[in-house]
Design an enzyme around this catalytic site. Structure first.
Site, PDB file in Angstrom:
ATOM      1  N   ALA A   1       5.988  -6.159   2.939  1.00  0.00           N
ATOM      2  CA  ALA A   1       6.033  -5.890   1.553  1.00  0.00           C
ATOM      3  C   ALA A   1       4.323  -5.128   1.183  1.00  0.00           C
ATOM      4  O   ALA A   1       4.086  -5.513  -0.144  1.00  0.00           O
ATOM      5  CB  ALA A   1       6.569  -6.077   0.099  1.00  0.00           C
ATOM      6  N   LYS A   2       4.055  -5.337   2.322  1.00  0.00           N
ATOM      7  CA  LYS A   2       2.539  -4.784   2.236  1.00  0.00           C
ATOM      8  C   LYS A   2       2.342  -3.540   2.543  1.00  0.00           C
ATOM      9  O   LYS A   2       0.687  -3.045   1.733  1.00  0.00           O
ATOM     10  CB  LYS A   2       1.809  -6.119   3.343  1.00  0.00           C
ATOM     11  CG  LYS A   2       1.841  -7.433   2.975  1.00  0.00           C
ATOM     12  CD  LYS A   2       0.803  -8.163   3.757  1.00  0.00           C
ATOM     13  CE  LYS A   2       1.472  -9.747   4.494  1.00  0.00           C
ATOM     14  NZ  LYS A   2       0.689 -10.524   5.578  1.00  0.00           N
ATOM     15  N   ALA A   3       3.225  -2.844   3.084  1.00  0.00           N
ATOM     16  CA  ALA A   3       3.062  -1.570   2.739  1.00  0.00           C
ATOM     17  C   ALA A   3       4.094  -1.475   2.354  1.00  0.00           C
ATOM     18  O   ALA A   3       5.039  -1.446   2.874  1.00  0.00           O
ATOM     19  CB  ALA A   3       2.619  -0.870   4.498  1.00  0.00           C
TER      20      ALA A   3
ATOM     21  N   LEU B   1       0.519  -0.916  -0.143  1.00  0.00           N
ATOM     22  CA  LEU B   1       0.139   0.229   0.251  1.00  0.00           C
ATOM     23  C   LEU B   1       0.669   1.399   0.287  1.00  0.00           C
ATOM     24  O   LEU B   1       2.106   1.487   0.842  1.00  0.00           O
ATOM     25  CB  LEU B   1      -0.862   0.410   0.949  1.00  0.00           C
ATOM     26  CG  LEU B   1      -2.189  -1.138   1.141  1.00  0.00           C
ATOM     27  CD1 LEU B   1      -2.899  -1.272   2.871  1.00  0.00           C
ATOM     28  CD2 LEU B   1      -3.077  -0.814   0.101  1.00  0.00           C
TER      29      LEU B   1
END
Length: 307
Positions: free
Chosen positions: A274-276, A246
């Protein structure tokens, strides 16, 4: 930089109060102020697709009109909801309601056919109506479709709902997709299982990922409004890992981080997965969604109208 003391004044606007929180910059007030700034930027950024996750009893807790308004105003582009929030939205669409708990003993409530969610009561009679109506809708949809994704199912349901306050109906009307990865874990899921006992009707959860990944890849930027934790939060975060995470997000939850649960994890933790994205704008607020989100959304609307 010093902590600025918070000032209040008679007749001050909500945005002025939240601005005071932001100027304070610390503790809960500072987090609320930063979350409001990020929310405002997300709404105003034409390149950003805004995802919103709905976890916990938000619809029974009075948030239904706010979610519907955000869809209608174009302030969200995609919703990830628990099956329960969809169920409770449709329960009201079918004429049911949610009631304030009056302090009766839970065994007494059981005898009266009333289920309790914290200090919210729901009557079994309303669920009986829900069950009969949703089966009719399943029958209608399955007459032309034997294989359907969860998102497509919710879209088709929304088209058949006559209620301007329903977020499911409003989403369908405005072509805002709703994903519900845990749909089976709800009263609607139970009714879907019952319906499938004598109907050939396949609801495909994997098929949602094709559509969802296209949205993520095609969006220049993605922001998220994470209300509550659990599956809806993770599905929103995980759907963006395929593109590096994100670009912006706010989280409001009562969950705590000490036990290592995703629900209580601060958003900064998502960077490690690596989700944000590294460098993304993030704010985590610990508190009750039904108090904090209306406050920051009202302040954001005020700020936007003043620009």
């Amino acid at each position: 930089m010093k902590v600025n003391q918070i000032n209040v004044a008679q007749d001050m606007k909500i945005s002025d109060l939240v601005s005071q929180f932001d100027k304070s910059g610390v503790l809960g007030a500072g987090r609320v102020g930063r979350a409001c700034n990020i929310l405002t930027d997300m709404i105003q950024d034409d390149e950003m697709k805004v995802f919103m996750s709905l976890g916990g009893p938000l619809i029974p807790g009075g948030m239904r009109n706010i979610v519907t308004q955000m869809i209608r105003e174009g302030h969200v582009d995609l919703i990830v909801s628990s099956g329960a929030n969809i169920t409770h939205d449709l329960l009201e669409a079918f004429g049911g309601a949610h009631y304030r708990h009056e302090g009766k003993d839970d065994e007494e409530l059981n005898e009266e056919g009333i289920g309790r969610i914290a200090d919210i009561n729901v009557g079994s009679d309303d669920f009986t109506v829900f069950e009969s109506e949703i089966i009719k809708i399943f029958d209608n949809i399955s007459s032309t479709k034997s294989h359907i994704s969860i998102q497509e199912l919710l879209y088709e349901i929304g088209l058949l709902i006559d209620d301007d306050s329903s977020f499911v109906a409003t989403a369908a009307e405005n072509k805002i997709p709703i994903f519900a990865p845990g749909l089976i874990d709800s009263m609607m899921g139970l009714q879907l299982w019952i319906f499938n006992q004598d109907h050939d009707f396949v609801v495909d959860a994997v098929a949602d990922m094709h559509y969802l990944s296209d949205i993520v890849f095609e969006a220049p930027k993605v922001g998220a409004i994470l209300l509550g934790g659990g599956l809806t939060k993770h599905y929103t975060l995980a759907s963006n890992v395929i593109k590096g995470g994100l670009d912006a997000a706010i989280q409001i939850t009562m969950d705590r981080p000490e036990a290592g649960s995703l629900g209580g994890a601060p958003l900064e933790e998502a960077k490690s997965w690596a989700k944000a994205r590294c460098g993304s704008s993030l704010a985590s607020v610990v508190g009750d969604v039904t108090v904090i989100f209306p406050l920051i959304y009202a302040a954001a609307l005020d700020k936007i109208s003043s620009d």
